[in-house]
Design a protein around this motif. Structure first.
Motif, short mmCIF file in Angstrom:
data_model
loop_
_atom_site.label_atom_id
_atom_site.label_comp_id
_atom_site.label_asym_id
_atom_site.label_seq_id
_atom_site.Cartn_x
_atom_site.Cartn_y
_atom_site.Cartn_z
N ASP A 71 11.71 1.52 -16.57
CA ASP A 71 12.55 2.72 -16.48
C ASP A 71 11.75 3.97 -16.13
OD1 ASP A 71 14.91 1.37 -17.08
OD2 ASP A 71 14.63 1.63 -19.24
N TYR A 72 10.43 3.90 -16.25
CA TYR A 72 9.58 5.07 -16.02
C TYR A 72 8.57 4.79 -14.93
CZ TYR A 72 11.35 7.02 -20.37
OH TYR A 72 12.17 7.52 -21.36
N PHE A 73 8.18 5.83 -14.23
CA PHE A 73 7.09 5.77 -13.24
C PHE A 73 6.33 7.09 -13.28
CE2 PHE A 73 10.76 7.34 -10.83
CZ PHE A 73 10.24 8.40 -10.11
N THR A 74 5.14 7.10 -12.70
CA THR A 74 4.36 8.33 -12.66
C THR A 74 3.85 8.59 -11.25
OG1 THR A 74 2.23 7.27 -13.17
CG2 THR A 74 3.56 8.02 -15.05
N VAL A 75 3.61 9.85 -10.98
CA VAL A 75 2.98 10.29 -9.74
C VAL A 75 1.74 11.07 -10.15
CG1 VAL A 75 3.20 11.71 -7.67
CG2 VAL A 75 5.15 10.34 -8.47
N SER A 76 0.57 10.59 -9.72
CA SER A 76 -0.71 11.24 -10.04
C SER A 76 -1.33 11.79 -8.76
CB SER A 76 -1.69 10.24 -10.67
OG SER A 76 -1.18 9.71 -11.89
N VAL A 77 -1.49 13.09 -8.69
CA VAL A 77 -2.13 13.73 -7.54
C VAL A 77 -3.62 13.81 -7.82
CG1 VAL A 77 -2.29 15.83 -6.15
CG2 VAL A 77 -0.06 15.07 -7.02
N LEU A 78 -4.40 13.15 -6.97
CA LEU A 78 -5.86 13.19 -7.11
C LEU A 78 -6.44 14.22 -6.17
CD1 LEU A 78 -6.67 9.37 -7.27
CD2 LEU A 78 -6.19 10.92 -9.15
N GLY A 79 -7.63 14.69 -6.49
CA GLY A 79 -8.29 15.69 -5.66
C GLY A 79 -8.84 15.09 -4.37
N PRO A 80 -9.22 15.95 -3.43
CA PRO A 80 -9.72 15.48 -2.13
C PRO A 80 -11.01 14.66 -2.25
CG PRO A 80 -9.85 17.88 -2.30
CD PRO A 80 -9.13 17.40 -3.50
N GLU A 81 -11.73 14.82 -3.34
CA GLU A 81 -12.96 14.04 -3.53
C GLU A 81 -12.66 12.57 -3.84
OE1 GLU A 81 -11.63 15.29 -7.55
OE2 GLU A 81 -11.76 16.31 -5.61
N GLN A 82 -11.40 12.23 -4.07
CA GLN A 82 -10.99 10.87 -4.41
C GLN A 82 -10.45 10.10 -3.20
OE1 GLN A 82 -11.47 9.43 -7.25
NE2 GLN A 82 -11.79 11.09 -8.70
N LYS A 83 -10.91 10.45 -2.00
CA LYS A 83 -10.41 9.79 -0.78
C LYS A 83 -10.63 8.28 -0.79
CE LYS A 83 -10.53 13.64 2.33
NZ LYS A 83 -9.71 13.85 3.46
N ALA A 84 -11.75 7.82 -1.35
CA ALA A 84 -12.02 6.38 -1.39
C ALA A 84 -10.99 5.67 -2.28
CB ALA A 84 -13.43 6.11 -1.90
N VAL A 85 -10.61 6.29 -3.39
CA VAL A 85 -9.59 5.72 -4.27
C VAL A 85 -8.27 5.65 -3.53
CG1 VAL A 85 -8.23 6.14 -6.37
CG2 VAL A 85 -10.72 6.47 -6.40
N MET A 86 -7.90 6.74 -2.87
CA MET A 86 -6.63 6.78 -2.14
C MET A 86 -6.61 5.71 -1.05
SD MET A 86 -5.13 8.99 -3.89
CE MET A 86 -3.63 9.10 -2.97
N SER A 87 -7.72 5.53 -0.38
CA SER A 87 -7.80 4.54 0.69
C SER A 87 -7.65 3.13 0.14
CB SER A 87 -9.13 4.68 1.43
OG SER A 87 -9.23 3.69 2.42
N LEU A 88 -8.40 2.79 -0.90
CA LEU A 88 -8.32 1.45 -1.47
C LEU A 88 -6.90 1.17 -2.00
CD1 LEU A 88 -10.83 -0.56 -3.40
CD2 LEU A 88 -8.57 -0.31 -4.41
N CYS A 89 -6.33 2.12 -2.71
CA CYS A 89 -5.00 1.91 -3.31
C CYS A 89 -3.89 1.89 -2.26
CB CYS A 89 -4.73 2.96 -4.37
SG CYS A 89 -5.79 2.76 -5.83
N GLY A 90 -4.19 2.36 -1.07
CA GLY A 90 -3.21 2.34 0.01
C GLY A 90 -3.36 1.17 0.97
N THR A 91 -4.48 0.45 0.86
CA THR A 91 -4.72 -0.65 1.80
C THR A 91 -4.86 -2.02 1.14
OG1 THR A 91 -7.11 -0.25 1.75
CG2 THR A 91 -5.85 0.86 3.49
N LYS A 92 -5.08 -2.06 -0.14
CA LYS A 92 -5.24 -3.32 -0.87
C LYS A 92 -4.04 -3.54 -1.78
CE LYS A 92 -9.38 -3.91 0.76
NZ LYS A 92 -9.59 -4.82 1.86
N SER A 93 -3.73 -4.80 -2.04
CA SER A 93 -2.61 -5.13 -2.91
C SER A 93 -3.09 -5.45 -4.32
CB SER A 93 -1.84 -6.34 -2.35
OG SER A 93 -0.86 -6.75 -3.28
N GLY A 94 -2.34 -5.02 -5.29
CA GLY A 94 -2.62 -5.36 -6.68
C GLY A 94 -2.41 -6.84 -6.96
N ARG A 95 -1.78 -7.55 -6.03
CA ARG A 95 -1.66 -9.00 -6.17
C ARG A 95 -3.04 -9.66 -6.02
NH1 ARG A 95 2.64 -8.02 -2.35
NH2 ARG A 95 4.65 -8.24 -3.36
#
Length: 171
Positions: A71-95
């Protein structure tokens, strides 16, 4: 500096700047299991006189099942220094891998046991209010350019609008 509670409206200017430029992480699940994914589409504002956040997830995404089950979800805005995190989480699957562990993110929990990240600059914790599928038939005049681009990328997204029940900021 730690995240501290704020009124949701205080974060709206930061969110508008972040989406499409820095992006954010959408996370759903609980203490037992969760998944996160990079999102570039998001809206925050007011609906039904409530502060809300709307996110979009394709059924093919692993996060979709968590969005459907919780029933709940979150949106976490990371800083520009976290580009590697954003890239990995946008291109790899949690599966296939533990993205949160791989990125070294620190999980905190908000209302409804909704997971978010201590490393975030801003966080919205949302309780689902409204869910609807996007469809090609609902595109309005001028939708041809959307369909020409959007149809090439895969399935249509499901829209999730949640009431912002908690908000956090690092400042």
């Amino acid at each position: 500096m730690k995240l501290h509670p704020v009124e949701p409206e205080e974060l709206f200017p930061k969110l508008i700047r972040a989406f499409g430029v820095e992006n954010a992480l959408l996370t759903a699940g609980d203490r037992k299991s969760c998944n996160t994914m990079t999102i570039g589409w998001c809206q925050a504002g007011r609906l039904w006189s409530l502060p809300v956040c709307t996110v979009y997830v394709r059924p093919e995404r692993y996060t979709y099942q968590f969005m459907e089950e919780r029933d709940y979800f979150t949106v976490s805005v990371l800083g520009p220094e976290q580009k590697a995190v954003m890239s990995l989480c946008g291109t790899k699957s949690g599966r296939d891998l533990d993205k949160i562990g791989e990125c070294g993110l620190t999980v905190r929990y908000g209302a409804g046991e909704a997971p978010f990240f201590e490393e975030a600059e801003a966080v919205l914790v949302c309780r689902k209010l409204y869910v609807q599928d996007m469809t090609a038939e609902c595109t309005a005049a001028g939708g041809e350019r959307i369909l020409a681009h959007y149809g090439k990328k895969g399935g249509w997204h499901r829209i999730y609008t949640g009431e912002i029940v908690e908000a956090y900021c690092r400042e």
